[in-house]
Design an enzyme around this catalytic site. Structure first.
Site, PDB file in Angstrom:
ATOM      1  N   ASP A 121      29.297 -36.933 -11.566  1.00 57.91           N
ATOM      2  CA  ASP A 121      27.978 -36.218 -10.930  1.00 57.91           C
ATOM      3  C   ASP A 121      27.714 -34.894 -11.839  1.00 57.91           C
ATOM      4  O   ASP A 121      28.490 -34.054 -11.977  1.00 57.91           O
ATOM      5  CB  ASP A 121      28.203 -35.872  -9.575  1.00 57.91           C
ATOM      6  N   TYR A 135      23.009 -27.519 -14.288  1.00 59.50           N
ATOM      7  CA  TYR A 135      24.130 -27.117 -14.667  1.00 59.50           C
ATOM      8  C   TYR A 135      24.383 -26.526 -16.060  1.00 59.50           C
ATOM      9  O   TYR A 135      24.208 -27.362 -17.080  1.00 59.50           O
ATOM     10  CB  TYR A 135      25.310 -28.010 -14.334  1.00 59.50           C
TER      11      TYR A 135
END
Length: 284
Positions: A50, A55
């Site tokens: 994931d 991010y």
């Protein structure tokens, strides 16, 4: 021993523990170690990875791309789109950028990271278009509470949503009041992020709680492994802890072999009771 699995609509069963990548890709010097850890996880059967464009602003996707090079077919790849990119041309461009960073031509499961700038109907339209183009397999959402899911279900095509990814751990059980039972009714898996409460940082005392540690000792396991085993003891829940080292990944994979007894589950339930009333969705 049969490994506990979770199945997303139309996919093969996946081990109930995957690999999270939040905070990966932020430091250039750590990228090789992070990619090595992800590769080790794949070898251990933790084949769901994931990630998200958020991010490290794409840095984590680049780490994942490095880790899956030459073995893309072994991995079930999940990524997430920012709310402000979750519609129209911006959405198409955001998905293209994620695919480039991941070094692949398709994402198995693409999620709306949280509800925001676009109407749910526009996001569903985007997801359907990406599916038609073969760029994503399935789509889902993240950080949507019960009422948000009802709103999504009322939108044309909304019930094709394959998952909801939310914060869930032993000390944050609010989803058990209405959201989790509803998702289970729909046979829609829930992905639990921060299943270890960020190594206990989100809830002080969790990792060194006497009940957790007593149960860990009886299983010759760590407190973290017991917390993961608790999360995946719930039907249709897949945990996605982050592990930035090979040793950590091995420990996470080991939690798949732990089955908590009814008595142990009761002890944990007493130590960390679920709320008896509706509470706002926990988000980090």
């Amino acid at each position: 021993m049969s490994v506990k699995t979770v199945t997303f609509s139309g996919s093969h069963p996946l081990p109930a523990i995957g690999q999270g990548t939040w905070y990966m890709g932020e430091k250039a010097g750590l990228r090789k170690t992070e990619a090595d850890a992800l590769r080790a996880g794949i070898d251990l059967g933790l084949t769901l990875i994931d990630t998200a464009e958020m991010y490290a602003e794409g840095g984590a996707e680049e780490v994942v791309g490095e880790a899956i090079k030459g073995q893309r077919d072994k991995v079930f790849l999940v990524s997430k789109v920012y709310p402000w990119n979750a519609g129209g041309q911006k959405g198409l461009a955001a998905c293209e950028a994620s695919l480039r960073r991941l070094g692949t031509d398709h994402i198995d499961l693409y999620l709306l990271h949280w509800r925001g700038n676009y109407a749910l109907a526009e996001t569903v339209e985007l997801m359907e278009k990406l599916q038609q183009q073969g760029k994503i397999g399935r789509w889902g959402v993240s950080n949507l509470d019960y009422d948000d899911m009802q709103a999504l279900w009322s939108v044309k095509g909304g019930s094709a949503c394959a998952t909801n990814q939310v914060l869930y751990h032993l000390a944050s059980r609010g989803i058990e009041y209405d959201l989790l039972p509803w998702c289970q009714q729909q046979a829609m898996p829930v992905m639990a992020y921060c299943p270890l409460a960020q190594a206990g940082r989100l809830r002080s005392g969790l990792m060194d709680h006497p009940v957790v540690n007593e149960i860990a000792r009886s299983h010759h396991a760590t407190a973290a492994q017991i917390l993961l085993a608790w999360v995946i003891s719930h039907p249709g829940v897949i945990a996605i802890p982050k592990a930035a080292s090979i040793e950590h990944v091995k420990a996470n994979a080991g939690a798949l072999d732990i089955t908590l007894t009814a008595e142990e589950l009761l002890l944990l339930d007493r130590a960390f009771p679920a709320p008896a009333v509706k509470t706002p969705l926990d988000v980090v």
